[in-house]
Scaffold this active site. Structure first.
Site, PDB file in Angstrom:
ATOM      1  N   LYS A  32      54.111   1.163  -7.917  1.00 11.86           N
ATOM      2  CA  LYS A  32      53.327   1.516  -9.111  1.00 11.86           C
ATOM      3  C   LYS A  32      54.256   2.001 -10.227  1.00 11.86           C
ATOM      4  CE  LYS A  32      50.763   4.499  -6.752  1.00 11.86           C
ATOM      5  NZ  LYS A  32      51.365   4.330  -5.420  1.00 11.86           N
ATOM      6  N   ARG A 110      42.491   8.258  -7.313  1.00  9.43           N
ATOM      7  CA  ARG A 110      42.856   8.151  -5.907  1.00  9.43           C
ATOM      8  C   ARG A 110      41.690   8.432  -4.987  1.00  9.43           C
ATOM      9  NH1 ARG A 110      48.753   9.321  -6.420  1.00  9.43           N
ATOM     10  NH2 ARG A 110      49.558   9.134  -4.341  1.00  9.43           N
ATOM     11  N   ARG A 147      64.206   5.403  -0.862  1.00 11.67           N
ATOM     12  CA  ARG A 147      64.072   5.681  -2.301  1.00 11.67           C
ATOM     13  C   ARG A 147      64.936   6.860  -2.728  1.00 11.67           C
ATOM     14  NH1 ARG A 147      58.273   6.525  -4.925  1.00 11.67           N
ATOM     15  NH2 ARG A 147      58.050   8.045  -3.249  1.00 11.67           N
ATOM     16  N   ARG A 180      62.952  12.373  -2.619  1.00 12.60           N
ATOM     17  CA  ARG A 180      61.750  13.170  -2.844  1.00 12.60           C
ATOM     18  C   ARG A 180      61.372  13.895  -1.571  1.00 12.60           C
ATOM     19  NH1 ARG A 180      57.283   9.677  -6.004  1.00 12.60           N
ATOM     20  NH2 ARG A 180      55.977  10.511  -4.330  1.00 12.60           N
ATOM     21  N   ARG A 191      50.701  10.249   4.147  1.00 14.83           N
ATOM     22  CA  ARG A 191      50.293   9.703   2.835  1.00 14.83           C
ATOM     23  C   ARG A 191      49.604   8.351   3.003  1.00 14.83           C
ATOM     24  NH1 ARG A 191      55.886   9.815   0.105  1.00 14.83           N
ATOM     25  NH2 ARG A 191      54.899   8.814  -1.673  1.00 14.83           N
TER      26      ARG A 191
END
Ligand code: AP5
Length: 242
Positions: A32, A110, A147, A180, A191
């Site tokens: 996203k 969400r 990431r 993160r 998640r």
């Protein structure tokens, strides 16, 4: 008196201006944030990532601030921040002048109640387009565990798929890159669970409204970009040209 009327009419036209609103929908790691960049370039609209708003708030707030502590708790556990916080924060952000022609939402809505709140904010003239980035879970895990992110400007990288030019430093602001705190394997699993339970029902919600475009986002970044651009150009631009 005339001046007051002019100000009133100006404010009214500002409030009534039709907006182009994009929603980037998809599980954690579907791209996203990555794909928002192509829409920003094409439309010049602001990118509003609720995750980034929270991370910026946490970075600028004392750690013992009670609200910061609560937010951090939800995010680090991979849970959703309760709707009562998020909807107010979003309303405030989209009332800023840079969002007067529209905005690109990343990470919002969400839940069904967030989606309904957004419907209440939109006027009948606003144009909503929802891009659903579809990626199987096993690829998401690989994307998120690799990431790297810039805590300063929020730019995102990947150790293998999208490495920075200089190892461990942001290409844009040269800040040292970090992982993160919610990109640990266990939190990612949580998640994904939350996504399937609370967020994936929005696919049907927006399909029913006729505004959903699903993209196979397991493909390369460039292929996905091209598809997003053609959706934008084919579906939105013609309606705005005389
Ligand atoms: P948020 O920050 O929104 O996280 P997320 O939705 O989990 O999504 P991510 O930012 O992790 O992934 P992305 O889809 O943007 O992927 P990216 O482009 O980075 O939210 C964090 C938390 O905040 C939530 O868990 C929740 O607690 C809270 N929150 C936020 N909004 C909320 C809301 N509305 N309500 C309640 N709580 C809320 O890409 C991932 C990686 O993959 C990158 O390394 C990238 O380089 C790589 N990549 C991207 N595309 C490709 C590709 N095509 N091929 C290969 N690699 C790729």
């Amino acid at each position: 008196m005339i001046l007051l009327r002019c100000i009133f009419l100006l404010a009214l036209s500002f409030a009534l201006e039709a907006k182009e609103v994009f929603v980037l929908l998809g599980p954690p790691g579907s791209g996203k944030g990555t794909q928002a960049l192509v829409l920003i370039e094409e439309t010049d609209l602001p990118h509003i990532s609720t995750g980034n708003l929270f991370r910026e708030f946490l970075a600028s707030t004392q750690q013992d601030n009670p609200l910061a502590k609560q937010l951090k708790g939800f995010m680090e556990k991979g849970e959703l921040v309760p709707d009562r916080y998020i909807i107010e924060i979003l309303k405030e952000r989209i009332s800023e002048p840079d969002a007067k022609n529209g905005y690109i939402l990343d990470g919002f809505p969400r839940t069904l109640s967030q989606a309904k709140a957004l419907q209440e904010i939109l006027t009948p003239d606003d144009r909503l387009i929802v891009i659903n980035l579809s990626v199987p879970d096993h690829l998401l895990l690989e994307r998120l565990t690799g990431r790297l992110h810039c805590p300063q400007c929020q730019q995102t990288y990947h150790k293998t798929f999208s490495p920075p030019k200089k190892e461990s430093f942001c290409d844009l602001c040269e800040t040292s890159l970090a992982k993160r705190s919610d990109d640990e394997k266990e939190t990612i699993q949580k998640r994904l669970e939350v996504y399937h339970k609370d967020t994936s029902p929005l696919i049907q919600f927006y399909k029913d409204k006729g505004v959903l475009y699903t993209i196979d986002a397991a493909k390369s970044k460039q292929e996905i970009q091209q598809q997003i651009l053609s959706i934008y150009r084919e579906q939105l631009k013609p309606a705005s040209t005389p």
